[in-house]
Design an enzyme around this catalytic site. Sequence first.
Site, PDB file in Angstrom:
ATOM      1  N   SER A 122       0.852  -1.179   0.000  1.00 22.06           N
ATOM      2  CA  SER A 122       0.000   0.000   0.000  1.00 22.06           C
ATOM      3  C   SER A 122       0.889   1.230   0.000  1.00 22.06           C
ATOM      4  O   SER A 122       1.977   1.217   0.576  1.00 22.06           O
ATOM      5  CB  SER A 122      -0.883  -0.028   1.247  1.00 22.06           C
ATOM      6  OG  SER A 122      -1.306   1.280   1.562  1.00 22.06           O
ATOM      7  N   LYS A 131       0.909  -3.477   4.748  1.00 17.88           N
ATOM      8  CA  LYS A 131       0.033  -4.232   3.847  1.00 17.88           C
ATOM      9  C   LYS A 131       0.769  -5.103   2.842  1.00 17.88           C
ATOM     10  O   LYS A 131       1.792  -4.729   2.297  1.00 17.88           O
ATOM     11  CB  LYS A 131      -0.881  -3.265   3.074  1.00 17.88           C
ATOM     12  CG  LYS A 131      -1.901  -2.527   3.917  1.00 17.88           C
ATOM     13  CD  LYS A 131      -2.911  -3.423   4.581  1.00 17.88           C
ATOM     14  CE  LYS A 131      -4.003  -3.874   3.640  1.00 17.88           C
ATOM     15  NZ  LYS A 131      -4.864  -2.807   3.171  1.00 17.88           N
TER      16      LYS A 131
END
Length: 464
Positions: free
Chosen positions: A284, A290
Site C-alpha cells: 500500500s 500491507k
Amino acid sequence: MTSQFQKKSEAWSARFSEPVSDLVKRYTASVFFDNRMAEVDIQGSLAHAEMLCAQGIITTQDHADIQRGMAQILDEIRNGQFTWLLDLEDVHLNIEKRLTELVGDAGKRLHTGRSRNDQVATDIRLYLRGAIDQIVGLLKDLRAALINLAEQNTDTILPGFTHMQVAQPITFGHHMLAYVEMFSRDTERLLDCRKRVNRLPLGAAALAGTTFPIDRERVAATLGFDAVCYNSLDAVSDRDFAIEFCAAAALIMTHISRMSEELIIWMSPRVGFIDMADRFCTGSSIMPQKKNPDVPELARGKTGRVNGHLIALLTLMKGQPLAYNKDNQEDKEPLFDTVDTLVDTLRIFADLATGIRVKPDAMRAAAFQGYATATDLADYLVKKGLPFRDAHEAVAHAVRTCVEKNCDLSELPLAELQAYSALIGDDVFEVLTLEGSVAARNHVGGTAPEQVRLAIARARAALN
Ligand code: ARG
C-alpha cells in the site's frame, strides 16, 4: 492507369459518387484490431489459391505469384514492416492490396469465388482453433500445478465450510482437487467447442455460394478442418461457435474467480491459512504493513469483463436476419479480449499455484474451533443403533454445552458425554479427532488422505 484500389480508398467503386468521411472511415474500419488475424488470413488465402489452381480456375503462374507475394507479406508483417492502412478498412483488403502491389494481376485474381464474408468467418475459426489449443495447454499447466499442491497436502487438515461456517474437517489436497475437477470439465468443454469451430466456411462466398467449380473439401483438408459448413447462409452469418467459446471462457473465469475469492480470504491475517508469493502481491502507498493479494482480486474483477463479452456476442447475434451483416464485425474485439484475458490469467495462476505456502497450524486450529466433528459423533451414535435424527439431537445438546463451556467436543470428559447418550463409550475420542474424521470418509470422492492419493493418480492420468 488508376488502380481499382486507389479509387477504393476514396469510394468503393464506380458505383459510388462521393467518398466516405474520415469519421465514417474510422467507424467502419476494423484493421486496427482484426490485423491480429493476418497470419491465418494468409493461410486461408493460400489454401484458396491452391484450390483455384488445382481446379484450373487460375493458372499455375498466378498461383506461384500469389505464393511468392504472400511469403513476402508474411515476412513484412513478422518484421513489423507492413503498413496497415485505415483507408483499406480491414485485414483482408490490406493484404490483398499489398499482394497486388507485389505481384500484379495474380493478386487481383485471388478473390475469385470468394467474398470477405466467408473469408472472415474462416479467419476467425482458424484463429480461435489456435487459441483453444493454447488455452487447453494452459489449463493443463494449471491443473498440474494444483495436483502438485494437492500432493504436498494430502494430509493437511482444514475446516470445510458451508454457509461460510465451519462444517466438517477436510484435507487441503481434497480442496485443491475440487478445482482440478472444474478445470478438467472446462478443458472438455473447450475441446467439444473446438469440434464446431473446426469447420470450413470458405466457398459460401458472399452468402449463396459461387459459380466457379470450387473444391471445398480440398480447402478444408489443406486447412485442417474436420468438414465444410454445409449451408452457405449459415456459414457466413452465424457466430455461435464464438459464443460457445465465450461461454466456456466465462465458466473458466468463474472458476478462477471462486478460487481467487478463497485465496483472498485465506490470505487475510484474520484467517491466515496461506501465504502467497510476494510476486503476486502489492503493498500500500500509505499503510506500510500491507501485502495485498492483487492478482486474485484482479482475476475476480476480470471475470466480470469476460462474462460481459459473452453477453455482448449473444446480443450482437440475436437481431440479425440471415445472412451476413456488418454487425458481425463487432464480434472480434470481445472475442480477442476474452482470449487475451484468459491466456494471461491462466498463465499467472499456474505460476501462482506453485507459490502458495500452506500454513497447516492455522488451518488445524480453525478446524478445531468450530465443532467440525459433530457429524462424526452423530454417525458414531447411529453405528451404535440410534436413529440418525435422535443422534443429531443428542449431539446438538452436547455442542450447546461446549459453546457454554468454550471447549471442543473432544474436551468433554467421557461421563459428561454419556449424559447425552448412554451409547457413548471411550472409543468415541478416536472419532472426535480431526484425523479420524477425515480418514473415515474413505470412499471414492471422499476427503480421506487415502482417497486423495487415489484421486491425484486419476487426475495425473487424465492430464495425458
Ligand atoms: N471486416 C469485416 C468483418 O469483420 C469483413 C467482412 C466484411 N464484409 C462485408 N460485406 N462488408 O466482418
